[in-house]
Every structure is written in C-alpha cells, then in structure tokens.
Design a protein around this motif. Structure first.
Motif, PDB file in Angstrom:
ATOM      1  N   GLU A 124      46.778  35.947  26.750  1.00 12.80           N
ATOM      2  CA  GLU A 124      45.393  36.112  27.207  1.00 12.80           C
ATOM      3  C   GLU A 124      45.351  36.739  28.595  1.00 12.80           C
ATOM      4  OE1 GLU A 124      41.153  33.826  27.960  1.00 12.80           O
ATOM      5  OE2 GLU A 124      42.880  32.607  27.401  1.00 12.80           O
ATOM      6  N   PRO A 125      44.583  37.840  28.764  1.00 11.26           N
ATOM      7  CA  PRO A 125      44.465  38.444  30.084  1.00 11.26           C
ATOM      8  C   PRO A 125      43.479  37.683  30.967  1.00 11.26           C
ATOM      9  CG  PRO A 125      43.253  39.750  28.453  1.00 11.26           C
ATOM     10  CD  PRO A 125      43.852  38.590  27.716  1.00 11.26           C
ATOM     11  N   PHE A 126      43.926  37.333  32.178  1.00 10.90           N
ATOM     12  CA  PHE A 126      43.053  36.785  33.218  1.00 10.90           C
ATOM     13  C   PHE A 126      42.934  37.911  34.242  1.00 10.90           C
ATOM     14  CE2 PHE A 126      43.793  31.885  33.005  1.00 10.90           C
ATOM     15  CZ  PHE A 126      43.965  31.923  31.629  1.00 10.90           C
ATOM     16  N   VAL A 127      41.726  38.340  34.560  1.00 11.86           N
ATOM     17  CA  VAL A 127      41.573  39.506  35.437  1.00 11.86           C
ATOM     18  C   VAL A 127      40.927  39.119  36.771  1.00 11.86           C
ATOM     19  CG1 VAL A 127      40.503  41.778  35.730  1.00 11.86           C
ATOM     20  CG2 VAL A 127      41.569  41.170  33.547  1.00 11.86           C
ATOM     21  N   ASN A 128      41.610  39.520  37.839  1.00  9.77           N
ATOM     22  CA  ASN A 128      41.117  39.308  39.197  1.00  9.77           C
ATOM     23  C   ASN A 128      40.636  40.651  39.755  1.00  9.77           C
ATOM     24  OD1 ASN A 128      40.785  38.295  41.857  1.00  9.77           O
ATOM     25  ND2 ASN A 128      42.847  38.949  42.365  1.00  9.77           N
ATOM     26  N   LEU A 129      39.498  40.624  40.444  1.00 10.88           N
ATOM     27  CA  LEU A 129      38.881  41.869  40.913  1.00 10.88           C
ATOM     28  C   LEU A 129      39.385  42.340  42.278  1.00 10.88           C
ATOM     29  CD1 LEU A 129      35.195  41.112  39.888  1.00 10.88           C
ATOM     30  CD2 LEU A 129      36.753  42.727  38.772  1.00 10.88           C
ATOM     31  N   TYR A 130      39.796  41.419  43.133  1.00 13.22           N
ATOM     32  CA  TYR A 130      40.166  41.852  44.481  1.00 13.22           C
ATOM     33  C   TYR A 130      41.365  41.065  44.989  1.00 13.22           C
ATOM     34  CZ  TYR A 130      39.917  43.452  49.266  1.00 13.22           C
ATOM     35  OH  TYR A 130      40.238  44.030  50.474  1.00 13.22           O
ATOM     36  N   HIS A 131      42.451  41.799  45.270  1.00 10.68           N
ATOM     37  CA  HIS A 131      43.675  41.172  45.765  1.00 10.68           C
ATOM     38  C   HIS A 131      44.183  41.979  46.969  1.00 10.68           C
ATOM     39  CE1 HIS A 131      47.258  38.512  44.439  1.00 10.68           C
ATOM     40  NE2 HIS A 131      47.568  39.004  45.632  1.00 10.68           N
ATOM     41  N   PHE A 132      43.484  41.872  48.078  1.00 12.67           N
ATOM     42  CA  PHE A 132      43.882  42.424  49.389  1.00 12.67           C
ATOM     43  C   PHE A 132      43.829  43.954  49.485  1.00 12.67           C
ATOM     44  CE2 PHE A 132      47.360  38.818  49.642  1.00 12.67           C
ATOM     45  CZ  PHE A 132      46.395  37.859  49.513  1.00 12.67           C
ATOM     46  N   ASP A 133      43.305  44.656  48.475  1.00 14.04           N
ATOM     47  CA  ASP A 133      43.537  46.114  48.425  1.00 14.04           C
ATOM     48  C   ASP A 133      42.248  46.930  48.569  1.00 14.04           C
ATOM     49  OD1 ASP A 133      42.596  45.209  45.983  1.00 14.04           O
ATOM     50  OD2 ASP A 133      43.993  46.365  44.770  1.00 14.04           O
ATOM     51  N   MET A 134      41.614  46.816  49.739  1.00 10.40           N
ATOM     52  CA  MET A 134      40.369  47.541  49.998  1.00 10.40           C
ATOM     53  C   MET A 134      40.579  49.057  49.883  1.00 10.40           C
ATOM     54  SD  MET A 134      37.153  47.343  50.926  1.00 10.40           S
ATOM     55  CE  MET A 134      36.928  45.641  51.472  1.00 10.40           C
ATOM     56  N   PRO A 135      39.716  49.756  49.117  1.00  4.28           N
ATOM     57  CA  PRO A 135      39.785  51.217  49.122  1.00  4.28           C
ATOM     58  C   PRO A 135      39.644  51.740  50.561  1.00  4.28           C
ATOM     59  CG  PRO A 135      38.346  50.463  47.355  1.00  4.28           C
ATOM     60  CD  PRO A 135      38.681  49.253  48.186  1.00  4.28           C
ATOM     61  N   PHE A 161      33.149  44.272  34.285  1.00  2.49           N
ATOM     62  CA  PHE A 161      32.641  43.368  33.250  1.00  2.49           C
ATOM     63  C   PHE A 161      32.199  44.164  32.020  1.00  2.49           C
ATOM     64  CE2 PHE A 161      31.048  40.666  37.070  1.00  2.49           C
ATOM     65  CZ  PHE A 161      32.308  40.116  37.236  1.00  2.49           C
ATOM     66  N   GLU A 162      31.536  45.293  32.263  1.00  8.64           N
ATOM     67  CA  GLU A 162      31.026  46.099  31.143  1.00  8.64           C
ATOM     68  C   GLU A 162      32.151  46.800  30.386  1.00  8.64           C
ATOM     69  OE1 GLU A 162      28.111  48.504  33.137  1.00  8.64           O
ATOM     70  OE2 GLU A 162      26.526  46.981  32.938  1.00  8.64           O
ATOM     71  N   LEU A 163      33.182  47.247  31.112  1.00  5.35           N
ATOM     72  CA  LEU A 163      34.286  47.967  30.463  1.00  5.35           C
ATOM     73  C   LEU A 163      35.207  47.037  29.684  1.00  5.35           C
ATOM     74  CD1 LEU A 163      35.399  50.409  33.335  1.00  5.35           C
ATOM     75  CD2 LEU A 163      34.446  51.105  31.120  1.00  5.35           C
ATOM     76  N   PHE A 164      35.479  45.856  30.252  1.00  2.00           N
ATOM     77  CA  PHE A 164      36.566  45.031  29.701  1.00  2.00           C
ATOM     78  C   PHE A 164      36.123  43.643  29.224  1.00  2.00           C
ATOM     79  CE2 PHE A 164      38.375  47.505  33.430  1.00  2.00           C
ATOM     80  CZ  PHE A 164      38.851  48.564  32.661  1.00  2.00           C
ATOM     81  N   GLY A 165      34.851  43.295  29.467  1.00  2.00           N
ATOM     82  CA  GLY A 165      34.379  41.933  29.162  1.00  2.00           C
ATOM     83  C   GLY A 165      34.312  41.593  27.685  1.00  2.00           C
ATOM     84  N   ASP A 166      34.384  42.612  26.817  1.00  2.00           N
ATOM     85  CA  ASP A 166      34.421  42.317  25.372  1.00  2.00           C
ATOM     86  C   ASP A 166      35.738  41.641  24.992  1.00  2.00           C
ATOM     87  OD1 ASP A 166      35.756  44.727  26.048  1.00  2.00           O
ATOM     88  OD2 ASP A 166      35.623  45.471  23.990  1.00  2.00           O
ATOM     89  N   ARG A 167      36.801  41.854  25.806  1.00  2.00           N
ATOM     90  CA  ARG A 167      38.119  41.277  25.489  1.00  2.00           C
ATOM     91  C   ARG A 167      38.625  40.300  26.548  1.00  2.00           C
ATOM     92  NH1 ARG A 167      40.254  46.761  25.902  1.00  2.00           N
ATOM     93  NH2 ARG A 167      38.144  46.926  26.754  1.00  2.00           N
ATOM     94  N   VAL A 168      38.187  40.481  27.805  1.00  2.00           N
ATOM     95  CA  VAL A 168      38.642  39.598  28.885  1.00  2.00           C
ATOM     96  C   VAL A 168      37.587  38.511  29.094  1.00  2.00           C
ATOM     97  CG1 VAL A 168      39.202  39.442  31.343  1.00  2.00           C
ATOM     98  CG2 VAL A 168      39.920  41.458  30.017  1.00  2.00           C
ATOM     99  N   GLY A 226      32.697  33.773  28.286  1.00  2.00           N
ATOM    100  CA  GLY A 226      33.278  34.191  29.568  1.00  2.00           C
ATOM    101  C   GLY A 226      33.144  33.122  30.641  1.00  2.00           C
ATOM    102  N   LYS A 227      34.145  33.070  31.513  1.00  2.00           N
ATOM    103  CA  LYS A 227      34.109  32.176  32.681  1.00  2.00           C
ATOM    104  C   LYS A 227      34.510  32.977  33.905  1.00  2.00           C
ATOM    105  CE  LYS A 227      35.043  27.892  30.287  1.00  2.00           C
ATOM    106  NZ  LYS A 227      35.936  26.785  30.018  1.00  2.00           N
TER     107      LYS A 227
END
Length: 472
Positions: A124-135, A161-168, A226-227
């Motif tokens: 199961e993929p757990f996805v984090n949005l931000y891990h220290f890597d500011m553009p 969320f829109e791109l990957f939320g169907d599976r993540v 989703g959580k």
C-alpha cells in the motif's frame, strides 16, 4: 537471536491483524534524476551547487539511490523484504517545476508508475507531500515565510489528491515540519541557513496553516476511504531529575519541539503555555483573520510518529547571553545521562522505551488517535566491513535495534494504544541530506562502488519473517 525459521507457534510478540509492515523514504533522498524528466530545482539542488563543501564527501543529490530509474527493481526488493506498505514523498519541484505553474507530465507518469507497481506487488502506498524540499523558485519569494507559498502548497496538494487519490488512501501533509524550522531558521543545518527566532516562529506557524489548508482541500475532494495526517518526530523530553527546575526545563523543551506541531495538528489549537511564553518574550507570529478557525476545523485523521532518540534536559547552568540570538535553549540545557546506551556512529542515544512513552502520551492526552511508527532506525558507518563472501551485510545490531523497539510498541498496544503499523527508516541505503552516504540505514545495501548494486542485508531477511508472521 532466534533462527530465521521462527514459526508462528513460538511467537512471543504478536501484532494486530492487518498491521502495516514497511519502510519510509523521501523523494530527494532516493530518486536522483535531480535534473532529469523536467524536474525544477529545489533548495537542496541549489544549496549543493552553491556550497558543496557543506555536504559529506562533497556528495550532492543528483543521483542518490537512483530510484527514478530503478523503481521496478526496488519495489520487487520491498516485496522480498516483507513490505505490505511503503511511504514515499512526491517531489513538489518534480511535479510542478516552478512550484506554481504547469504540471510536469513526465512526473505524473513516474508517480503513477510507482503507485501502480506498488499496488501490483500488494504494497500500500502512503504518500507524503512535503519532506524538506521547497522548490527553489518558492524559496526565493520567502519559502514558508510567505503566504503566497501557503496557497501554492494548497494547490499542489489538490493536484496530488486529484491525480493519485483514486489509488492512494493514506496521505500526509508534512514530514517532521519542525526540522526545516530548526535547520533553516535556527541552527544553520538546512538552507536558507538563517538564524532568526522571529522568522523561525513565522515559518512554523505558516507550515501549520498550510497543513490545515491541505486538509480542507483533501476533505473537499472526498477521497473514498481516504485518511490524511502529518508525520512528527516526537522526541520525548526527559528531565535530569524531579527537581521543579529540571521538570520545568523539560516541559518547555516539549512545548517548543513537540507540542508546537502536535497540539494544533491533533487538537486544533496551540498549547496555552507556549502562546504565553512567546507573548512574554515578544515572539508571537503574525496571524491573519480566519487562520485559527481553519486550524481548529482541520485536524488530522492519523498521526505518523518518527522516533530515533530521547531528548534529555536540565535547568540552565548559566544565564543566557543577552546579546546572542534568542533560542529555545534560553530555557534549558542538554543533559548527557551517565551510562546511556549510544549509537556511536550517529552520536545518538538508543532508548527503546521512549517509543512506549510517546504512544502512552498520545493515548492519554491526544484522544488515542490512530497512529503508527512512521520512522525508526539505526544509521551505521562503514557497514561494508560486515559483508560476507556471498555479499550479504550481517547487521545484527539493526535487528536488535528494531526488535527491542518493537517490544515496546507491542507493550503499548497491549495497554490500548491505537498503533496500526511500524515503518523502518529506511528501505535501502539513501542519501541523508548534508550527511550524504555517511551512515547507512537500509534493509537493503546500496553499493556505491558497484553501480549502486542492491543486496538485501541480514536485517532485510529477518524483517520479512517478522512481517510474514506478524510478530516474532
């Protein structure tokens, strides 16, 4: 150590059905391909370009573990090491190269491929949005000091969320949000290398506002099952003694480093004592209308807990220098407890019971929210010396480290803590920010001398048995 053939009948420590066994990593630390596939620069790419001498052995983030090109092989190895779940992060600057503009089609393809490959392997993929890597382009307009960046982050979250939320189904807004505050704005170990408590407070506050906005967006997307949560490095603050001055010192350290994010994320409000302290010294952040309601109404569903070491403190020995920068250490000194068990490579204390103390605190004071150990691990230098003739690294110390922590996690579960899983840091040896490849953390070795060849360590085979048996 028990044999690899440990059977289910002999399990002393059984974990609840459906327990999440796996590991965690981040985009910048494993993907590589830092200037490929349409990716924009982030602050790490830029800082390395500017000051390569600040990075161990002068090794930057260009290639790291090359997951970008080898994810299929790596996900097979996850399966071989017993993973049923895996946390990774999306690189904001890969998906939206300038942070605010066009979405990069090649990045969409890459993350879709990774997610689909994980699911095909029953991970199961757990996805984090931000891990220290500011553009980089967003850091140039102030990073988390800027309200514009908060809005850009909310948009980025919505796109994910829109791109990957169907599976993540498991989403996290930030990993260890206190670290960019400490590293970038207090103690000079992350870019932008600023030492300024006022700006640090504003960055921390804006990070929570951005987190709450992302949760609001998530709820509006109505992802089925989703959580959403946050991942915090909750480092217990232990006083040297029960003397009131030591106890107070530990309490203040806890307010700064743990509760500044834990309370607003879970309870929707800041600790009153922290607010009073910041007010007393004139360091309250700038708050805009509607912020506090936003934070109150958008609390998390699930909490990831990273635990490596305890924080031991005592009352200050000397008054702070009134001319030096204001710091949390105005209120406590660090304390080296005699006889503590150490990881000599990382310079960190190993204190397994700390994980139990965190979980009991969450159970008793944070509505026993659903949680999991999202990182725990042991970095060791020079692991090559433990490689046998067949090529396997015998990392018995890592097996012991994991097992002893898991015993305390099990104890917490027996006492009613709502713990759903254990993720090791990390799956394979990865690039560790300014430490590069100095300390190795993986279940899988990455041999830099042999074209980054992957081999499963002894701990990887042990972890698989534990996951298969759901205990040990």
């Amino acid at each position: 150590m028990k044999t690899m053939q440990e059977t289910e009948q002999h399990l002393q420590f059984r974990f609840p059905e459906g327990f999440w066994w796996g590991s965690a990593t981040s985009a910048t630390q494993i993907e590589g391909a830092a200037r490929e596939g349409g990716k924009g620069l982030n602050i790490w790419d830029y800082w390395y370009e500017k000051e390569p001498h600040r990075f161990f052995d002068g090794v930057g983030p260009e290639i790291t573990s090359d997951f970008y090109h080898r994810y299929k092989e790596d996900i097979q190895l996850m399966k071989e090491t017993g993973h049923n779940s895996f946390r990774f992060s999306v690189s904001w600057s890969r998906l939206i190269p300038d942070g605010t503009g066009e979405v990069n089609e090649e990045a969409i393809r890459f993350y879709n491929d990774v997610i689909n490959e994980l699911l095909a392997c029953d991970i199961e993929p757990f996805v984090n949005l931000y891990h220290f890597d500011m553009p980089l382009s967003l850091q140039q307009i102030g990073g988390w000091e800027s309200r514009e960046v908060i809005d850009a982050y909310a948009r980025y979250a919505k796109i994910c969320f829109e791109l990957f939320g169907d599976r993540v189904k498991k989403w996290f807004t930030h990993n260890e949000p206190i670290v960019p505050v400490e590293g970038g704005y207090l103690y000079d170990f992350h870019y932008p290398n600023i030492v300024d408590f006022r700006r640090a407070v504003q960055v921390a506050y804006h990070t929570i506002v951005a987190h709450a906005k992302a949760i609001r967006v998530f709820r509006s997307c109505q992802i089925k099952d989703g959580k959403i949560g946050i991942i915090l490095n909750l480092t217990p603050s232990y006083p040297r003694s029960q003397h009131p001055a030591d106890v107070k010192a530990a309490h203040i350290a806890d307010l700064f480093f743990n509760r500044s994010f834990l309370d607003p994320a879970v309870k929707g409000e800041y600790p009153k004592e922290l607010v009073a302290l910041l007010k007393e010294y004139g360091y309250l952040p700038t708050i805009e209308a509607g912020d506090l309601e936003l934070i109150k109404e958008n609390t998390i569903d699930i909490l990831g807990i990273n635990y490596y070491q305890p924080r031991r403190v005592k009352a200050k020995e000397h008054l702070p220098n009134p001319h030096a920068p204001f710091m949390p250490e105005w209120f406590f000194d660090y304390y080296a407890m005699p006889g503590r068990k150490m990881n000599p490579y990382r310079g960190w204390e190993i204190y397994e019971k700390g994980v139990y103390d965190i979980l009991m605190n969450i159970k008793e004071n944070y509505r026993n929210i659903e949680c999991f150990i999202s990182e725990n691990g042991m970095g060791v230098e020079g692991e090559e010396r433990f490689r046998d003739e067949a090529g396997m690294i015998h990392d018995d110390y890592r097996i012991e480290f994991i097992r002893e922590h898991l015993k305390w996690v099990h104890q917490a579960i027996q006492e009613g803590a709502n713990v759903k899983g254990y993720h090791l840091w990390t799956f394979m040896d990865n690039w560790s920010w300014t430490n590069a490849y100095k300390n190795r953390y993986g279940l899988v070795s990455v041999n830099l001398d042999k074209n980054r060849e992957r081999t499963i360590k002894k701990s990887g085979y042990w972890f698989k048995i534990v996951a298969q048996n759901n205990g040990f």
